[in-house]
Enzyme design. Structure first.
Site, short mmCIF file in Angstrom:
data_model
loop_
_atom_site.label_atom_id
_atom_site.label_comp_id
_atom_site.label_asym_id
_atom_site.label_seq_id
_atom_site.Cartn_x
_atom_site.Cartn_y
_atom_site.Cartn_z
N GLY A 1 -13.28 -28.81 31.09
CA GLY A 1 -14.06 -28.27 32.55
C GLY A 1 -13.46 -26.75 33.24
N GLY A 2 -13.71 -27.35 34.65
CA GLY A 2 -13.50 -26.09 35.01
C GLY A 2 -12.16 -25.32 34.86
N GLY B 1 -14.45 8.42 14.04
CA GLY B 1 -14.54 7.15 15.05
C GLY B 1 -12.82 6.58 15.16
CB ALA B 2 -10.79 4.04 13.15
C1 HXC Z 1 -8.57 -38.96 38.80
C2 HXC Z 1 -7.37 -39.65 36.20
C3 HXC Z 1 -8.20 -39.08 35.77
C4 HXC Z 1 -9.00 -38.17 36.92
C5 HXC Z 1 -7.47 -39.54 34.28
N1 HXC Z 1 -7.14 -40.03 35.37
N2 HXC Z 1 -8.27 -38.82 34.71
N3 HXC Z 1 -7.72 -39.84 37.81
N4 HXC Z 1 -9.15 -38.03 37.88
N5 HXC Z 1 -9.57 -36.68 36.91
C6 HXC Z 1 -5.98 -40.68 35.20
C7 HXC Z 1 -6.58 -42.70 34.31
O1 HXC Z 1 -8.01 -43.03 35.83
C8 HXC Z 1 -5.69 -43.93 34.18
O2 HXC Z 1 -5.47 -43.93 34.82
C9 HXC Z 1 -4.79 -42.27 33.37
O3 HXC Z 1 -4.91 -40.98 34.30
C10 HXC Z 1 -4.73 -42.23 32.11
O4 HXC Z 1 -5.69 -41.86 32.01
P1 HXC Z 1 -6.93 -42.30 30.30
O5 HXC Z 1 -8.29 -42.56 30.75
O6 HXC Z 1 -6.37 -43.86 30.61
O7 HXC Z 1 -5.64 -41.69 29.54
P2 HXC Z 1 -6.54 -41.41 28.14
O8 HXC Z 1 -7.35 -42.38 27.65
O9 HXC Z 1 -5.66 -40.68 27.24
O10 HXC Z 1 -7.88 -40.29 28.56
C11 HXC Z 1 -7.99 -38.76 28.72
C12 HXC Z 1 -8.81 -38.04 29.23
C13 HXC Z 1 -9.40 -39.28 30.56
C14 HXC Z 1 -9.74 -37.58 28.23
C15 HXC Z 1 -8.04 -36.62 30.41
O11 HXC Z 1 -8.68 -39.79 31.35
C16 HXC Z 1 -10.81 -38.66 31.52
O12 HXC Z 1 -11.82 -38.57 30.59
N6 HXC Z 1 -10.74 -38.28 32.97
C17 HXC Z 1 -11.64 -37.72 33.64
C18 HXC Z 1 -12.22 -36.01 32.50
C19 HXC Z 1 -12.91 -35.62 33.74
O13 HXC Z 1 -13.93 -36.11 34.06
N7 HXC Z 1 -12.47 -34.63 34.21
C20 HXC Z 1 -12.53 -34.45 35.50
C21 HXC Z 1 -12.95 -32.45 34.97
S1 HXC Z 1 -13.91 -31.66 36.30
P3 HXC Z 1 -4.42 -45.42 34.84
O14 HXC Z 1 -3.66 -45.65 36.12
O15 HXC Z 1 -5.17 -46.31 34.33
O16 HXC Z 1 -2.32 -44.88 34.56
C22 HXC Z 1 -12.58 -30.45 36.19
C23 HXC Z 1 -13.03 -29.91 37.27
C24 HXC Z 1 -12.24 -28.25 37.93
O17 HXC Z 1 -11.39 -30.84 36.16
C25 HXC Z 1 -13.23 -28.07 39.00
C26 HXC Z 1 -11.89 -26.15 38.82
C27 HXC Z 1 -13.46 -25.55 39.45
#
Ligand code: HXC
Length: 510
Positions: free
Chosen positions: A169-170, A404-405
């Site tokens: 993501g971002g 040019g290079a």
């Molecule tokens: C809160 C999160 C989290 C998040 C993971 N966790 N991502 N908690 N916010 N964004 C937590 C899970 O609940 C879990 O907690 C632990 O971290 C590990 O995650 P798992 O899913 O069990 O791990 P894994 O299977 O390895 O998968 C990792 C992952 C997945 C692919 C990153 O967790 C995932 O898809 N997370 C969401 C990603 C996402 O959509 N993020 C937002 C993106 S947008 P427990 O308690 O069970 O250990 C963004 C915008 C930024 O980031 C913008 C900037 C301008």
């Protein structure tokens, strides 16, 4: 007092546990180290000083007040790499997936502010699920604060990103704005939108590794500068890179002890360039034979291999090398090579690292693909980067440089300080055959006449002396003495002072 000290130690111990044994085991099972293990390997032993170990998030939504782990998913602080100060943040995937809350980002911002103020590099270890979902817009705003600091730090202190897990993501835009990105094969990925979204929107089926793994970003997209087998190798190579770099834009890169004679003669270089002008040779051989102890740290090895970029040392001093590679696309410049080299030249110039350019270039790659892709603008990037650079610039022309290079590749006309040529060099608008076909079109039916014309052209232009007569080449040198000549050239430029006219900033073609 004893109890108070014990309490502190126990609090510290809890913070060091991160997300606990189960999650740490899961991290290890994926072949990944923990945030603290990574810092231990990155920094000199015992040098790490931590900040904000007890910071916790302030979110009260979704029952979050019940779970407030100390440190909030990122370990931050400073330490040393071979005795030189660096700031570091290391996201802890075992704590809420290393997700970024308001306080998590504030910790990162704190050390970035200190790095800018105190003039030391920032190394960011990324292993995070992205924005902390429970915090919503507060988390997005927090990312914005980090981005702003990446921008302000750019060109002030070196910024290095290690991607050692998810970065999606971002969130990718923080590392994207740093100077170097290193990834770990099979355990890290970067993408703006993940495989599921890609499938929904474009119907493409792709794995996370294919979409944004280390191989994709070092070979296809050029987002990353190197890919390593595992965390340990990536961390060790980061230490090696730091040794080449100054701590900030007001300091020079460190001078390392060297055990290699600056006047070392390399007789093998006299036969490096093959007699047949169409036969390639490996420019990396020249680079390693020039470098102190043959040590070369390559940047973007697997992308646009028709140009080589990286760091060497000469007499212990860091030098950035840009070199055409005759073994790939005959070493011609194209969109990718121009972008790759331009960014490298600008990094060197921003951090006062002198530039050595090794030239053997037949010109720009022709074709609709290149023209439609904007080779005019991308080629201009490299031209612009060399022309604006005020660092010492030494160029060695080994074989040909056409069109040019010729001007682009750190020529005299772009304020090249020393422009050397080997006797095998030729500087011309184009190769003999092409030139004769244009100049003597009416004689093309007469093979003998044309052959004589080609020979004539070669006798006149297939050498470095026409350019040397005009002073565009400062000296024609023996290949075997190149190390000595180049070392002396850079030594004479250590006091170089050159400034561009005042401007707010330039408008390099992007
Ligand atoms: C809160 C999160 C989290 C998040 C993971 N966790 N991502 N908690 N916010 N964004 C937590 C899970 O609940 C879990 O907690 C632990 O971290 C590990 O995650 P798992 O899913 O069990 O791990 P894994 O299977 O390895 O998968 C990792 C992952 C997945 C692919 C990153 O967790 C995932 O898809 N997370 C969401 C990603 C996402 O959509 N993020 C937002 C993106 S947008 P427990 O308690 O069970 O250990 C963004 C915008 C930024 O980031 C913008 C900037 C301008």
């Amino acid at each position: 007092m004893k109890d108070i000290l014990a309490q502190l130690e126990s609090r510290r111990e809890t913070a060091r546990q991160g997300g606990g044994k189960r999650r740490t085991d899961a991290q290890h099972a994926k072949g990944k180290l923990t945030a603290r293990e990574r810092i231990d390997l990155l920094l000199d032993e015992g040098s790490f000083e931590e900040f904000d170990m007890f910071v916790t998030h302030r979110c009260t939504d979704f029952g979050m007040e019940a779970d407030r782990p100390a440190g909030d998913g990122v370990v931050t602080g400073w330490g040393t790499v071979n005795g030189r100060m660096v700031y570091v943040f290391s996201q802890d995937f075992t704590v809420m997936g290393g997700s970024v809350s308001e306080t998590h980002a504030a910790k990162i911002c704190k050390i970035m502010d200190m790095a800018i103020q105190n003039g030391a590099p920032v190394i960011g270890i990324n292993d995070s699920g992205g924005a902390r979902i429970q915090e919503g817009v507060a988390s997005l705003a927090a990312y914005g604060e980090v981005f702003q600091r990446n921008i302000l730090a750019s060109g002030v202190v070196p910024q290095i990103s290690l991607i050692m897990g998810p970065c999606a993501g971002g969130a990718v835009y923080s590392p994207a704005m740093t100077d170097f990105i290193f990834m770990v094969k099979d355990s890290s990925y970067m993408f703006v939108t993940g495989p599921d979204v890609v499938k929904t929107v474009t119907n493409e089926v792709v794995t996370a590794e294919e979409l944004g793994g280390a191989s994709t970003h070092t070979r296809k997209s050029s987002v990353a500068d190197a890919a390593f087998e595992n965390d340990v190798e990536a961390l060790a190579e980061t230490r090696r890179l730091i040794d080449f770099l100054p701590l900030n834009n007001r300091e020079k890169a460190p001078v390392r002890p060297f055990f290699d004679d600056p006047a070392r003669v390399e007789p093998s270089l006299d036969t490096l360039v093959p007699e047949n002008p169409n036969q390639p040779y490996d420019m990396k051989e020249l680079i390693t034979k020039l470098a102190d102890e043959g040590d070369f740290f390559e940047i973007q090895r697997d992308f646009a291999a028709n140009i080589i970029t990286g760091f060497i040392r000469l007499e212990g001093q860091s030098v950035g090398v840009v070199a055409n590679q005759p073994t790939v696309l005959a070493g011609c410049l194209d969109i990718d090579a121009s972008r790759k080299a331009a960014r490298f030249v600008r990094f060197c110039d921003a951090f006062e690292i002198p530039i050595l350019t090794l030239v053997d270039v037949p010109g720009f790659l022709p074709g609709t693909g290149q023209e439609y892709g904007g080779v005019i603008k991308h080629g201009a990037k490299l031209l612009f980067a060399y022309g604006e650079a005020t660092v010492p610039k030494v160029t060695v022309l080994t074989r040909k440089t056409y069109g040019g290079a010729y001007v682009v590749m750190s020529s005299k006309h772009l304020r090249g300080d020393f422009n050397y040529a080997w006797p095998t060099a030729e500087v011309a608008v184009m190769g003999a055959k092409g030139a004769v076909e244009i100049l003597y079109r009416s004689e093309l039916g007469d093979k003998e006449k044309i052959a004589a014309r080609v020979k004539d052209y070669e006798d006149r232009f297939a050498n470095p002396f026409v350019a040397a007569e005009k002073g565009f080449i400062d000296e024609v040198i023996m290949p075997h003495s190149t190390r000595r000549r180049v070392c002396r050239a850079f030594a004479s430029l250590r006091t170089k002072k050159l400034a561009n006219p005042w401007k707010k900033h330039d408008n390099i073609p992007l």
